[in-house]
Scaffold this active site. Structure first.
Site, PDB file in Angstrom:
ATOM      1  N   ARG A 296       0.826  -1.219   0.000  1.00  0.00           N
ATOM      2  CA  ARG A 296       0.000   0.000   0.000  1.00  0.00           C
ATOM      3  C   ARG A 296       0.857   1.265   0.000  1.00  0.00           C
ATOM      4  NH1 ARG A 296      -3.467   2.993   4.159  1.00  0.00           N
ATOM      5  NH2 ARG A 296      -5.350   3.643   3.022  1.00  0.00           N
TER       6      ARG A 296
ATOM      7  N   ILE B  13      -7.204   7.406  -1.046  1.00  0.00           N
ATOM      8  CA  ILE B  13      -7.068   5.953  -1.066  1.00  0.00           C
ATOM      9  C   ILE B  13      -7.910   5.450   0.094  1.00  0.00           C
ATOM     10  CG2 ILE B  13      -4.932   6.052   0.301  1.00  0.00           C
ATOM     11  CD1 ILE B  13      -4.025   3.487  -1.053  1.00  0.00           C
ATOM     12  N   SER B  14      -8.795   4.509  -0.157  1.00  0.00           N
ATOM     13  CA  SER B  14      -9.771   4.100   0.848  1.00  0.00           C
ATOM     14  C   SER B  14      -9.120   3.435   2.055  1.00  0.00           C
ATOM     15  CB  SER B  14     -10.789   3.135   0.237  1.00  0.00           C
ATOM     16  OG  SER B  14     -11.584   3.772  -0.728  1.00  0.00           O
ATOM     17  N   GLN B  15      -9.815   3.514   3.175  1.00  0.00           N
ATOM     18  CA  GLN B  15      -9.435   2.808   4.394  1.00  0.00           C
ATOM     19  C   GLN B  15      -9.286   1.316   4.089  1.00  0.00           C
ATOM     20  OE1 GLN B  15     -12.575   3.050   7.235  1.00  0.00           O
ATOM     21  NE2 GLN B  15     -11.577   1.736   8.745  1.00  0.00           N
ATOM     22  N   PRO B  16      -8.204   0.675   4.540  1.00  0.00           N
ATOM     23  CA  PRO B  16      -8.018  -0.751   4.254  1.00  0.00           C
ATOM     24  C   PRO B  16      -9.203  -1.635   4.641  1.00  0.00           C
ATOM     25  CG  PRO B  16      -5.967   0.173   5.036  1.00  0.00           C
ATOM     26  CD  PRO B  16      -6.998   1.253   5.180  1.00  0.00           C
TER      27      PRO B  16
END
Length: 225
Positions: A48, A74-77
């Site tokens: 990431r 970038i989205s939260q994992p």
């Protein structure tokens, strides 16, 4: 089983991007309800920190969304993992992603051995994502276009993942979903959004289920270079 990625030394990471730090993220996701081992292994494997600005690399394996420019994130994992886990339940082979962004969600899907098509309206973000895909040896098919249109030429898709929120599910995207397929998308406005999964049954009937409250950037029309 997640295919082995062609990782360069900088992809493996050290310090705050090391394998140990990635393992801690995976354990947090597991504790937060992510159960699918293939999804967790993809999160562990895909670097990431290569999908964000170098200045933010020390935060790459925090369970939080991070800015990537152009008003996008970038989205939260956890959200990436939950969306991935949801579509894997229908055993897809071909997946459409609407909103490439940094390329991270598409990379997770590609790492799972899926045939990935991704559409991004912001040209600069797409160019950066393509470089990352090439660097990791990922064969992700990408297109600079209005994501609300999807990519009908390659449909129907076994799964569709939408990474920006619209007030309602977009009919043009639902129409590109194969029988037995599943679409996962955030639905709602700036003040309230839900992650929704839509499954098209063998008889063509549509079933919907709300998975979780979420916060995404809006799904916009048009294109930017």
């Amino acid at each position: 089983m997640t295919p082995r990625l062609r990782l360069q030394p900088e992809s493996v990471g050290i310090g705050m991007t090391s394998q140990r730090v990635r393992d801690r993220l995976v354990e947090r996701l597991r504790e937060s309800g992510i159960q699918d081992e293939a999804t967790l292994n993809a999160v562990r494997t895909v670097p990431r920190h290569l999908f964000i600005d170098e200045a933010l690399a020390s935060r790459a394996y925090e369970d939080t969304a991070l800015p990537i420019g152009h008003g996008q994130t970038i989205s939260q994992p956890w959200v990436v993992a939950r969306m991935t886990e949801a579509v894997l339940q229908v055993a897809p082979k071909k997946v459409l992603e609407v909103g490439t962004g940094s390329g991270y969600q598409g990379a997770i899907l590609a790492a799972l051995g899926l045939e990935v098509y991704t559409v991004e309206r912001i040209g600069d973000l797409l160019r950066q994502a393509r470089k990352r895909f090439r660097h990791l040896g990922m064969n992700v098919r990408s297109k600079h276009d209005d994501g609300r249109i999807g990519w009908p030429e390659h449909g129907p898709y076994d799964a569709i993942v939408v990474t920006a929120a619209a007030p309602a599910l977009v009919d043009a995207l639902v129409d590109q979903l194969a029988v037995g397929g599943r679409l996962v998308a955030p639905v709602g406005g700036a003040s309230s959004q839900s992650l929704v999964q839509l499954t098209r049954g063998a008889d063509g009937e549509i079933a919907q289920e709300v998975l979780a409250p979420v916060t995404f950037v809006p799904l916009l029309s048009g294109m930017l270079d």
